[in-house]
Design a protein around this motif. Structure first.
Motif, PDB file in Angstrom:
ATOM      1  N   ALA A 130      -2.517  -4.161   2.599  1.00  0.00           N
ATOM      2  CA  ALA A 130      -3.660  -5.197   2.282  1.00  0.00           C
ATOM      3  C   ALA A 130      -3.564  -5.280   0.678  1.00  0.00           C
ATOM      4  O   ALA A 130      -3.223  -4.034   0.045  1.00  0.00           O
ATOM      5  CB  ALA A 130      -4.994  -4.692   2.842  1.00  0.00           C
ATOM      6  N   LEU A 131      -4.103  -6.169   0.353  1.00  0.00           N
ATOM      7  CA  LEU A 131      -4.069  -6.595  -1.197  1.00  0.00           C
ATOM      8  C   LEU A 131      -4.922  -5.514  -1.968  1.00  0.00           C
ATOM      9  O   LEU A 131      -4.747  -5.074  -2.826  1.00  0.00           O
ATOM     10  CB  LEU A 131      -4.497  -7.973  -1.450  1.00  0.00           C
ATOM     11  CG  LEU A 131      -4.494  -8.457  -2.853  1.00  0.00           C
ATOM     12  CD1 LEU A 131      -3.426  -8.418  -3.475  1.00  0.00           C
ATOM     13  CD2 LEU A 131      -5.259 -10.020  -2.792  1.00  0.00           C
ATOM     14  N   PRO A 132      -6.156  -5.282  -1.371  1.00  0.00           N
ATOM     15  CA  PRO A 132      -7.061  -4.246  -2.123  1.00  0.00           C
ATOM     16  C   PRO A 132      -6.504  -2.915  -2.429  1.00  0.00           C
ATOM     17  O   PRO A 132      -6.588  -2.561  -3.530  1.00  0.00           O
ATOM     18  CB  PRO A 132      -8.439  -4.098  -1.068  1.00  0.00           C
ATOM     19  CG  PRO A 132      -8.212  -5.288  -0.406  1.00  0.00           C
ATOM     20  CD  PRO A 132      -7.086  -5.971  -0.069  1.00  0.00           C
ATOM     21  N   ALA A 133      -5.596  -2.644  -1.661  1.00  0.00           N
ATOM     22  CA  ALA A 133      -4.895  -1.175  -1.883  1.00  0.00           C
ATOM     23  C   ALA A 133      -3.991  -1.413  -3.120  1.00  0.00           C
ATOM     24  O   ALA A 133      -3.859  -0.650  -3.966  1.00  0.00           O
ATOM     25  CB  ALA A 133      -3.963  -0.771  -0.703  1.00  0.00           C
TER      26      ALA A 133
ATOM     27  N   GLY B 140       1.242 -14.631   2.470  1.00  0.00           N
ATOM     28  CA  GLY B 140       0.151 -13.921   3.138  1.00  0.00           C
ATOM     29  C   GLY B 140       0.604 -12.567   3.214  1.00  0.00           C
ATOM     30  O   GLY B 140       0.180 -11.761   3.685  1.00  0.00           O
ATOM     31  N   VAL B 141       1.723 -12.168   2.037  1.00  0.00           N
ATOM     32  CA  VAL B 141       1.999 -10.737   2.048  1.00  0.00           C
ATOM     33  C   VAL B 141       1.557 -10.336   0.433  1.00  0.00           C
ATOM     34  O   VAL B 141       1.897 -10.899  -0.317  1.00  0.00           O
ATOM     35  CB  VAL B 141       3.599 -10.613   2.302  1.00  0.00           C
ATOM     36  CG1 VAL B 141       4.130  -9.105   1.892  1.00  0.00           C
ATOM     37  CG2 VAL B 141       4.120 -11.047   3.452  1.00  0.00           C
ATOM     38  N   ALA B 142       1.141  -9.103   0.649  1.00  0.00           N
ATOM     39  CA  ALA B 142       0.526  -8.383  -0.791  1.00  0.00           C
ATOM     40  C   ALA B 142       1.763  -7.729  -1.390  1.00  0.00           C
ATOM     41  O   ALA B 142       2.289  -6.943  -0.733  1.00  0.00           O
ATOM     42  CB  ALA B 142      -0.363  -7.532  -0.176  1.00  0.00           C
ATOM     43  N   ALA B 143       1.889  -8.053  -2.434  1.00  0.00           N
ATOM     44  CA  ALA B 143       3.240  -7.568  -3.330  1.00  0.00           C
ATOM     45  C   ALA B 143       2.767  -7.474  -4.720  1.00  0.00           C
ATOM     46  O   ALA B 143       1.657  -8.030  -5.360  1.00  0.00           O
ATOM     47  CB  ALA B 143       4.250  -8.396  -3.323  1.00  0.00           C
ATOM     48  N   SER B 144       3.307  -6.320  -5.601  1.00  0.00           N
ATOM     49  CA  SER B 144       3.125  -6.033  -6.682  1.00  0.00           C
ATOM     50  C   SER B 144       4.499  -6.048  -7.636  1.00  0.00           C
ATOM     51  O   SER B 144       5.264  -5.222  -7.085  1.00  0.00           O
ATOM     52  CB  SER B 144       2.517  -4.919  -6.985  1.00  0.00           C
ATOM     53  OG  SER B 144       2.170  -4.654  -8.536  1.00  0.00           O
ATOM     54  N   VAL B 145       4.847  -6.879  -8.667  1.00  0.00           N
ATOM     55  CA  VAL B 145       6.260  -6.865  -9.300  1.00  0.00           C
ATOM     56  C   VAL B 145       5.816  -6.230 -10.521  1.00  0.00           C
ATOM     57  O   VAL B 145       4.911  -6.415 -11.161  1.00  0.00           O
ATOM     58  CB  VAL B 145       6.674  -8.180  -9.620  1.00  0.00           C
ATOM     59  CG1 VAL B 145       7.842  -8.348 -10.447  1.00  0.00           C
ATOM     60  CG2 VAL B 145       6.572  -9.239  -8.514  1.00  0.00           C
TER      61      VAL B 145
ATOM     62  N   GLU C  29       1.719   3.698  -9.035  1.00  0.00           N
ATOM     63  CA  GLU C  29       2.327   3.089  -7.873  1.00  0.00           C
ATOM     64  C   GLU C  29       2.068   3.698  -6.538  1.00  0.00           C
ATOM     65  O   GLU C  29       2.632   3.282  -5.359  1.00  0.00           O
ATOM     66  CB  GLU C  29       3.807   3.204  -8.233  1.00  0.00           C
ATOM     67  CG  GLU C  29       4.186   2.378  -9.135  1.00  0.00           C
ATOM     68  CD  GLU C  29       5.663   2.182  -9.362  1.00  0.00           C
ATOM     69  OE1 GLU C  29       6.440   2.821  -8.542  1.00  0.00           O
ATOM     70  OE2 GLU C  29       6.372   1.591 -10.295  1.00  0.00           O
ATOM     71  N   GLU C  30       1.199   4.645  -6.465  1.00  0.00           N
ATOM     72  CA  GLU C  30       0.880   5.480  -5.214  1.00  0.00           C
ATOM     73  C   GLU C  30      -0.366   5.038  -4.771  1.00  0.00           C
ATOM     74  O   GLU C  30      -1.246   5.257  -5.623  1.00  0.00           O
ATOM     75  CB  GLU C  30       1.093   6.831  -5.413  1.00  0.00           C
ATOM     76  CG  GLU C  30       2.594   7.171  -5.923  1.00  0.00           C
ATOM     77  CD  GLU C  30       2.798   8.823  -6.051  1.00  0.00           C
ATOM     78  OE1 GLU C  30       1.803   9.580  -5.894  1.00  0.00           O
ATOM     79  OE2 GLU C  30       4.023   9.173  -6.420  1.00  0.00           O
ATOM     80  N   GLY C  31      -0.583   4.837  -3.493  1.00  0.00           N
ATOM     81  CA  GLY C  31      -1.987   4.801  -2.999  1.00  0.00           C
ATOM     82  C   GLY C  31      -1.804   4.643  -1.416  1.00  0.00           C
ATOM     83  O   GLY C  31      -0.760   4.228  -0.903  1.00  0.00           O
ATOM     84  N   PRO C  32      -3.009   4.509  -0.732  1.00  0.00           N
ATOM     85  CA  PRO C  32      -2.848   4.474   0.705  1.00  0.00           C
ATOM     86  C   PRO C  32      -2.158   3.090   0.946  1.00  0.00           C
ATOM     87  O   PRO C  32      -2.681   2.017   0.650  1.00  0.00           O
ATOM     88  CB  PRO C  32      -4.331   4.493   1.188  1.00  0.00           C
ATOM     89  CG  PRO C  32      -5.121   4.967  -0.069  1.00  0.00           C
ATOM     90  CD  PRO C  32      -4.132   4.623  -1.088  1.00  0.00           C
ATOM     91  N   GLY C  33      -0.981   3.198   1.862  1.00  0.00           N
ATOM     92  CA  GLY C  33      -0.564   1.736   2.482  1.00  0.00           C
ATOM     93  C   GLY C  33       0.469   1.031   1.409  1.00  0.00           C
ATOM     94  O   GLY C  33       0.918   0.070   1.712  1.00  0.00           O
ATOM     95  N   VAL C  34       0.669   1.828   0.010  1.00  0.00           N
ATOM     96  CA  VAL C  34       1.471   1.320  -0.909  1.00  0.00           C
ATOM     97  C   VAL C  34       2.929   1.949  -0.693  1.00  0.00           C
ATOM     98  O   VAL C  34       2.956   3.001  -0.455  1.00  0.00           O
ATOM     99  CB  VAL C  34       0.703   1.482  -2.360  1.00  0.00           C
ATOM    100  CG1 VAL C  34       1.722   0.899  -3.316  1.00  0.00           C
ATOM    101  CG2 VAL C  34      -0.514   0.731  -2.337  1.00  0.00           C
ATOM    102  N   ARG C  35       3.704   1.039  -0.854  1.00  0.00           N
ATOM    103  CA  ARG C  35       5.411   1.360  -0.591  1.00  0.00           C
ATOM    104  C   ARG C  35       6.167   0.697  -1.598  1.00  0.00           C
ATOM    105  O   ARG C  35       5.955  -0.460  -1.933  1.00  0.00           O
ATOM    106  CB  ARG C  35       5.665   1.379   0.688  1.00  0.00           C
ATOM    107  CG  ARG C  35       5.530  -0.046   1.216  1.00  0.00           C
ATOM    108  CD  ARG C  35       5.822   0.201   2.781  1.00  0.00           C
ATOM    109  NE  ARG C  35       5.348  -1.236   3.452  1.00  0.00           N
ATOM    110  CZ  ARG C  35       3.974  -1.517   3.776  1.00  0.00           C
ATOM    111  NH1 ARG C  35       3.169  -0.580   3.477  1.00  0.00           N
ATOM    112  NH2 ARG C  35       3.662  -2.591   4.319  1.00  0.00           N
ATOM    113  N   THR C  36       7.081   1.331  -2.167  1.00  0.00           N
ATOM    114  CA  THR C  36       8.284   0.653  -2.897  1.00  0.00           C
ATOM    115  C   THR C  36       9.212  -0.130  -1.997  1.00  0.00           C
ATOM    116  O   THR C  36       9.998   0.572  -1.316  1.00  0.00           O
ATOM    117  CB  THR C  36       8.826   1.384  -3.944  1.00  0.00           C
ATOM    118  OG1 THR C  36       7.851   1.868  -4.964  1.00  0.00           O
ATOM    119  CG2 THR C  36       9.906   0.785  -4.786  1.00  0.00           C
ATOM    120  N   VAL C  37       9.336  -1.211  -2.060  1.00  0.00           N
ATOM    121  CA  VAL C  37      10.475  -2.220  -1.060  1.00  0.00           C
ATOM    122  C   VAL C  37      11.699  -2.237  -1.878  1.00  0.00           C
ATOM    123  O   VAL C  37      12.659  -2.384  -0.996  1.00  0.00           O
ATOM    124  CB  VAL C  37       9.778  -3.294  -0.526  1.00  0.00           C
ATOM    125  CG1 VAL C  37       8.383  -2.763   0.332  1.00  0.00           C
ATOM    126  CG2 VAL C  37       9.169  -4.256  -1.568  1.00  0.00           C
TER     127      VAL C  37
END
Length: 694
Positions: free
Chosen positions: A157-160, A133-138, A169-177
């Motif tokens: 959210a996934l659409p972001a 249920g967590v949106a992530a990008s590798v 890598e930069e967008g609303p609500g997107v962060r590097t974890v």
């Protein structure tokens, strides 16, 4: 979970364990289990979901290929349901795309998908996923082939994430974890997947290579921990010619452990840790006993050498003690030498002072004799005062005044005219004689005092030498080397005495208390067996294994029917039954005879593996749990199929399975023309004119 079988609670498991232990203290039992990191809390229903929504790749295709040499970019939208990566030709990059995706999902490319010639082509891989249920990008950046730097992004959210272009890598609500360098990439991805999917590592116990067998025929073993890379074998399937139903190895019954995990069998993970903890405890006890036996045999072989070594050490100790000097006498010698040095210094100072005074007297008498012969005025006053300074003001009478006295006959002290010189040669000669006698006396005195001073200096030097020798002797006696050697030899004697006492029961005049204690018979325990770690772990393993086995049998019975139906639908001919047991054996009946999994053809082995994994997904979904992540990556399911009708049947079954099971995502590769008949165009990933993907 099975409606027929209830899941016992933690307190119920503890009650069963303590009852079998003989009504042991539950708190003590719980403390021992906790000390071994064992938690028997009743598991909650699993909710494991893994969906790939986008795969983006950049790279440079090497020259010398059939087509499309140079830079390439792939941007593949994906989602739940069935997908086909297809081409009408071989070597179009289908398996390489799966390899790139597996690298992002696993932290290391799945070896069965790897094509050595294409590994270096990929410079950047991006996979946008939902995990639990967590949106992530590798994001993987390959500075060297197969050795990427990783960055893990997340979003509200996934659409972001999907809205980001290419490497953005930069967008609303997107962060590097998190991020990782090449050596830590696999650990980062594995930790993220395990945490989000609620998975625990599986521990298996395997014999150490080359370890000798004990008296019980068992070899020393070691724990092997299987995490996300091993679990990935339940997601990534291929037609490789291997003989393992599931997972990378059969050691420790890993295939059945994986099935229990993905069927969400209660306490399956806890059982593997219990087994490992107990085997570790037993092995340690076995090692202790083995070391004790080896020590006993070694002691029997070492008794005589120990006696000889002890005698030698005792003699050396006596020699060292005899050679030790008298420290008190050395200290007294140093004190005497120091006092002598002080006395000689005082005597030398007195002699030096006397010599200096004699030297001054001699110099004064020499000046007086010289002036007496050079000046008549001086001869006039030879018997009078010849001061060096004014007796009133202490000013020196310098040579200028003395010259005036000689030339102008004025007193060098008061400057008044001198009386006329008497014209008496005998008186003058007498005056010169007196001054010469005085000079001779002062010279003789200086010679005596110089001899005395020289003697005092030699005496002082001798005293200093004697002091240095005494101090050196004391320092040598106090040196660390001498004391260390004595102490080491004393310790060696004690050690050998103790060793000989333990080996032969001899006191040799030392360690009587130890020898007496060792000779006492060991009291045998009475009453109930003592509560120790191994006993608690053994009983806990029995209790938990009964629960795991009961639920596994029930679920495996249900799974057997699914495997049989799916395998038949996938074209495995003449398959009559499947009876998966708790040892992980498939126990198939094919053409009326027993047919182990290793005897299936490569293509049928893949289809049986697909049937087992899809069966686990179906059983889980039917029971309202999401125990398997739902993602299946299947490389070339019809690669070895020669009958077109069967190939069509396999692809149709896979497509229908991907549509029919809720939450499943199935990505296959194929060169079969039937793909275009079965899969909709928007579910096919292919290249231009159905040829190279990149």
């Amino acid at each position: 979970m099975s409606e027929e079988l209830a899941i016992p609670s933690e307190s119920e498991l503890h009650r069963r364990i303590t009852t079998r232990l003989g009504d042991a203290d539950p708190e003590e039992v719980a403390a021992i289990l906790t000390a071994h990191g064992l938690d028997l809390t009743a598991p909650l229903p699993a909710r494991r979901e893994l969906v790939v929504h986008r795969l983006y790749c950049e790279g440079v295709k090497s020259t010398g290929t059939a087509a499309k040499d140079g830079p390439f970019t792939l941007d593949i939208p994906l989602g739940p349901g069935p997908w086909a990566i297809a081409s009408e030709i071989n070597s179009a990059g289908k398996s390489s795309v799966l390899w790139a995706l597996s690298f992002a999902l696993r932290g290391e490319g799945f070896a069965a998908f790897r094509r050595p010639e294409t590994v270096g082509w990929f410079h950047y891989v991006r996979a946008d996923v939902e995990v639990g249920g967590v949106a992530a990008s590798v994001r993987l950046t390959f500075e060297r082939p197969g050795r990427p730097h990783a960055r893990l992004l997340s979003a509200d959210a996934l659409p972001a994430l999907l809205a980001l272009e290419g490497r953005g890598e930069e967008g609303p609500g997107v962060r590097t974890v998190s991020e990782a360098e090449p050596p830590e990439v696999e650990a980062l991805i594995g930790r993220f997947m395990m945490d989000r999917l609620g998975l625990r590592p599986i521990s298996v116990w395997t014999a150490e290579p080359g370890a000798p067998k004990g008296e019980d025929g068992q070899r020393d073993s070691t724990e092997q921990v299987h995490g996300w890379p091993s679990f990935f074998y339940a997601l990534a399937l291929n037609s490789a010619n291997d003989t393992i139903l599931l997972g990378p190895t059969t050691v420790g019954q890993l295939p059945v452990r994986l099935m229990q995990l993905f069927l969400d069998v209660p306490y399956a993970s806890e059982l593997t840790r219990l087994v490992t903890a107990r085997k570790a405890e037993l092995q340690e006890e076995s090692r202790v006993a083995r070391r004790a036996d080896e020590d006993a045999r070694a002691r029997q072989q070492k008794v005589e050498p120990l006696r000889a070594a002890l005698a030698d050490a005792q003699q050396r100790l006596r020699d060292l003690r005899d050679a030790q000097p008298d420290i008190t006498a050395l200290l007294q010698a140093v004190e005497r030498a120091a006092a002598q040095v002080v006395a000689c210094q005082d005597a030398h100072q007195v002699a030096a002072g006397q010599l200096e005074a004699a030297r001054k007297n001699r110099l004064a008498d020499q000046r007086a004799a010289r002036r007496a012969r050079q000046s008549s005025a001086a001869r006039l006053l030879l018997g009078a005062l010849d001061p060096e300074a004014c007796p009133r003001c202490d000013h020196d009478i310098d040579d200028a005044r003395r010259a005036i006295e000689d030339t102008e006959h004025r007193c060098s002290v008061c400057a008044n005219p001198l009386p006329d010189e008497p014209n008496d040669p005998e008186a003058a000669q007498e005056a010169l004689t007196r001054i010469d006698d005085r000079l001779a006396a002062s010279q003789a005195a200086e010679t005596r005092f110089k001899a005395a001073a020289d003697q005092a200096a030699r005496t002082l030097e001798g005293a200093r030498t004697a002091y240095e020798d005494a101090a050196a002797a004391l320092a040598a006696a106090r040196s660390g080397e001498a004391f260390t050697l004595l102490e080491q030899t004393q310790q060696e004697v004690f050690t050998l005495q103790g060793a000989l006492t333990l080996a032969a029961g001899e006191t040799t005049g030392a360690l009587p208390a130890l020898a007496a204690a060792l000779s006492e018979p060991i009291a045998q325990p009475t009453g109930p067996h003592p509560l120790n770690d191994e006993r608690v772990l053994a009983v806990a393993t029995e209790v938990v294994k009964e629960v795991v086995d009961a639920h596994s049998r029930a679920l495996f019975t249900e799974l057997n029917g699914e495997i049989l139906a799916i395998a038949q639908a996938l074209g495995v001919t003449n398959l009559g039954s499947v009876n998966l047991n708790l040892a992980g054996h498939l126990n198939a009946i094919k053409s009326g005879a027993k047919h182990p999994y290793s005897s299936f053809s490569p293509v049928d082995r893949l289809r049986m593996r697909i049937a087992a994994v899809v069966g686990m997904v179906r059983v889980g979904r039917r029971r309202g749990i999401v125990s398997h992540p739902g993602l299946l990556l299947i490389d070339a399911p019809t690669a070895d199929e020669v009958v077109p009708e069967t190939a069509h049947q396999v692809l149709q079954t896979l497509y229908d399975t991907g549509n029919d099971i809720p939450g499943i995502q199935m990505i296959i590769t194929s060169t079969e023309s039937a793909v275009w008949d079965i899969f909709p165009e928007d579910r096919i990933v292919t290249g231009v004119d159905g040829r190279e993907l990149f």
